[in-house]
Write a protein that holds these residues in place. Structure first.
Motif, PDB file in Angstrom:
ATOM      1  N   THR A  47       0.783  -1.151   0.132  1.00 23.98           N
ATOM      2  CA  THR A  47       0.067  -0.093   0.036  1.00 23.98           C
ATOM      3  C   THR A  47       0.896   1.199   0.041  1.00 23.98           C
ATOM      4  N   ILE A  48       1.796   1.359   0.870  1.00 23.99           N
ATOM      5  CA  ILE A  48       2.567   2.583   0.751  1.00 23.99           C
ATOM      6  C   ILE A  48       3.371   2.759  -0.141  1.00 23.99           C
ATOM      7  N   VAL A  49       4.001   1.935  -0.715  1.00 19.48           N
ATOM      8  CA  VAL A  49       4.922   2.157  -2.045  1.00 19.48           C
ATOM      9  C   VAL A  49       4.093   2.517  -3.150  1.00 19.48           C
ATOM     10  N   LEU A  50       2.935   1.596  -3.148  1.00 19.48           N
ATOM     11  CA  LEU A  50       2.128   1.789  -4.483  1.00 19.48           C
ATOM     12  C   LEU A  50       1.437   3.409  -4.429  1.00 19.48           C
ATOM     13  N   LEU A  51       0.806   3.776  -3.281  1.00 20.49           N
ATOM     14  CA  LEU A  51       0.375   5.095  -3.204  1.00 20.49           C
ATOM     15  C   LEU A  51       1.478   6.161  -3.356  1.00 20.49           C
ATOM     16  N   PHE A  52       2.612   5.929  -2.770  1.00 21.72           N
ATOM     17  CA  PHE A  52       3.718   7.078  -3.034  1.00 21.72           C
ATOM     18  C   PHE A  52       4.383   7.016  -4.453  1.00 21.72           C
ATOM     19  N   PHE A 264      -1.557  -2.481 -12.439  1.00 22.24           N
ATOM     20  CA  PHE A 264      -1.218  -3.666 -12.637  1.00 22.24           C
ATOM     21  C   PHE A 264      -0.456  -4.376 -11.396  1.00 22.24           C
ATOM     22  N   VAL A 265       0.334  -3.366 -10.643  1.00 22.58           N
ATOM     23  CA  VAL A 265       1.255  -3.768  -9.762  1.00 22.58           C
ATOM     24  C   VAL A 265       1.002  -4.047  -8.288  1.00 22.58           C
ATOM     25  N   ALA A 266      -0.277  -4.003  -8.031  1.00 20.16           N
ATOM     26  CA  ALA A 266      -0.546  -4.175  -6.475  1.00 20.16           C
ATOM     27  C   ALA A 266      -0.300  -5.299  -6.258  1.00 20.16           C
ATOM     28  N   GLU A 267      -0.079  -5.744  -4.792  1.00 25.84           N
ATOM     29  CA  GLU A 267       0.181  -6.949  -4.586  1.00 25.84           C
ATOM     30  C   GLU A 267      -1.091  -7.953  -4.513  1.00 25.84           C
TER      31      GLU A 267
END
Length: 504
Positions: A47-52, A264-267
């Motif tokens: 979440t944090i990495v995808l959001l930022f 496409f990249v969310a876990e």
């Protein structure tokens, strides 16, 4: 400006960029040689990495320099467009389009939008069309980052560093960084840069307020010199312009390759849903202070030289030189975080959607990754050369690119949800809207028999909106009057396989 001060400021900028490069190199050591890991970090972002990384990818010269320049000249209502309306609109689109696209991509392993649509409609030509349109509009937006970097260093050093040098600096770092890191390193650096920029922009607000005598003094100065800025609609904006801009930016962002690929990249699904829920909050936390600084500069009578941007000039006047350099370094890193993601995504479109199906269908994933790295270098050098001619303001160039991408959004949305969409409908919707939009961008407004042709607005609404409506109508109508071919998937979720799209 003293030579020693310039050296300190440039040292801070260089040190920050080297730090970002170091994070990228760490990412490179953990990145596999296959294309999916290079482009999508093996679909493993939390979440944090995808959001930022999504957030930092949008922190561009348009945000840090174009937006504040606009509020400097026309008032703070831009906050409503980018900070509120766009934040909410894009979060909705992230759910409506992004979640459905994640489901499809996770099931079939797609890397690009063109790959997904090509399999959905059994059409290699549609894949080429989507990739070509995306690369065409990506070009000016990457160029915008290089222009922003050049103008930032001009403003920071009072012209001691020429425009071309700033543009060249960020170009070199972009090429090295993207070629080395892949999405994993890009995402990690984006997270670092997003957190850093949130911190320094709020410190900048506090510092400017303190140096200028507090909020009451700044408000009084604004009311005295720019009273129209304090009333909604009192500046140069109109409701039609604000709504048109908010819609085209939000819909355009959704189709930006670097943003669209992040769908496409969310876990997992929970990561995706948490990310788009938090998005509007994060946008407000950055855009509000950045755009307020532009308006305050107008009220405080800050004079911005031609070819410069308001933020570096304001900070140079009201904060210590080292802090102004730190903010500009962060802004340049944010521009790099936009550019590196654009180059990485553009590279994937070039290799996955054009090189592999057209030139070398049997290319190994390792070879594809290296071809992508060469594509990054070539694309960045081409945009750098174009940036030296400065073909418009940051806002004009950014707005044009947003509008071009926005013409793709509704056909893609229809394809994801409506099983009766046909290949011919997609071609008509995408190509028809693009032709309409490009003609309006490049052909000057003309009056024929009292009727305006190729005008910037019709009935006070931006022509980009009419192009979007045209894309919707053409996609639906042509799909209704044509029949899906035997190689098209009528179920929007049963979209092909991981194989390459078949020829038409």
């Amino acid at each position: 400006m003293a030579e020693s001060a310039i050296s300190i400021e440039l040292g801070i900028v260089a040190a920050y960029l080297v730090l970002a490069l170091g994070v990228g190199i760490v990412g490179y050591r953990l990145t596999g040689s296959d294309a999916e890991d290079y482009y999508l970090a093996s679909r493993s972002l939390g979440t944090i990495v995808l959001l930022f990384t999504t957030f930092a990818t949008l922190l561009s010269a348009f945000t840090f320099f174009g937006g504040p320049n606009l509020t400097y000249g026309a008032g703070p209502e831009w906050i409503l467009v980018m900070g509120l309306m766009d934040g909410i609109l894009f979060a909705i689109l992230w759910y409506v389009i992004g979640y459905r696209q994640w489901l499809v991509g996770e099931r079939h392993g797609y890397v690009t939008l063109g790959e997904m649509l090509g399999d959905r409609f059994g059409s290699a030509r549609l894949r080429y069309l989507v990739a070509g349109v995306s690369l065409f509009w990506l070009f000016p937006y990457i160029m915008l980052q290089q222009m922003g970097a050049g103008e930032a260093l001009v403003g920071l050093t009072a012209g001691a560093v020429p425009y071309w040098a700033g543009a060249a600096l960020i170009t070199v770092f972009m090429i090295i960084y993207v070629a080395a890191s892949g999405l994993r390193g890009v995402a990690w650096t984006d997270t670092l840069q997003g957190i850093f920029m949130l911190g320094v922009i709020w410190i900048a607000v506090a510092w400017v307020l303190s140096s200028a005598g507090g909020m009451s003094s700044v408000s009084t100065a604004l009311a005295t010199s720019k009273p129209e800025f304090l009333s909604l609609g009192g500046g140069l904006y109109s409701p039609q312009w604000m709504i048109s801009t908010a819609v085209t930016i939000a819909f355009g962002v959704t189709m930006f390759p670097q943003i669209n690929q992040r769908f496409f990249v969310a876990e997992n699904a929970k990561v995706l849903k948490r990310s788009f829920t938090l998005w509007p909050v994060l946008v407000l936390l950055l855009f509000v202070p950045a755009f307020l600084l532009g308006s305050w500069a107008a009220g405080l009578g800050v004079s911005v030289p031609s070819g410069s941007n308001v933020i570096p000039v304001l900070l140079t006047e009201y904060t210590p030189a080292w802090f102004a350099a730190l903010v500009v370094a962060g802004a340049m890193a944010a521009m790099m975080s936009s550019s590196d993601s654009m180059l990485l995504s553009g590279s994937s479109y070039l290799t996955r959607d054009i090189y592999r199906p057209l030139i070398n269908p049997t290319a190994s994933t390792t070879r594809e990754g290296w071809i992508g790295r060469l594509g990054v270098a070539g694309f960045a050098l081409a945009t750098f050369i174009a940036s030296l001619f400065r073909p418009g303001t940051l806002v004009e160039i950014g707005d044009t690119a947003f509008g071009g991408f926005a013409q793709l959004t509704l056909p893609v949305l229809i394809a994801l949800y409506w099983s009766q969409t046909t290949r011919q409908g997609m071609f008509a919707g995408i190509a028809g809207a693009q032709v309409f939009y490009i003609l309006h961008v490049f052909i000057p407004s003309t009056i024929i028999s009292g009727v305006t042709v190729f005008g910037s607005t019709y009935l006070t609404w931006d022509f980009a909106l009419y192009g979007m409506v045209l894309s919707l109508v053409l996609t639906v109508v042509v799909s209704l009057i044509t029949t899906a071919g035997a190689d098209e998937q009528t179920d929007a979720f049963a979209v092909g396989s991981r194989s390459q799209s078949r020829a038409d």
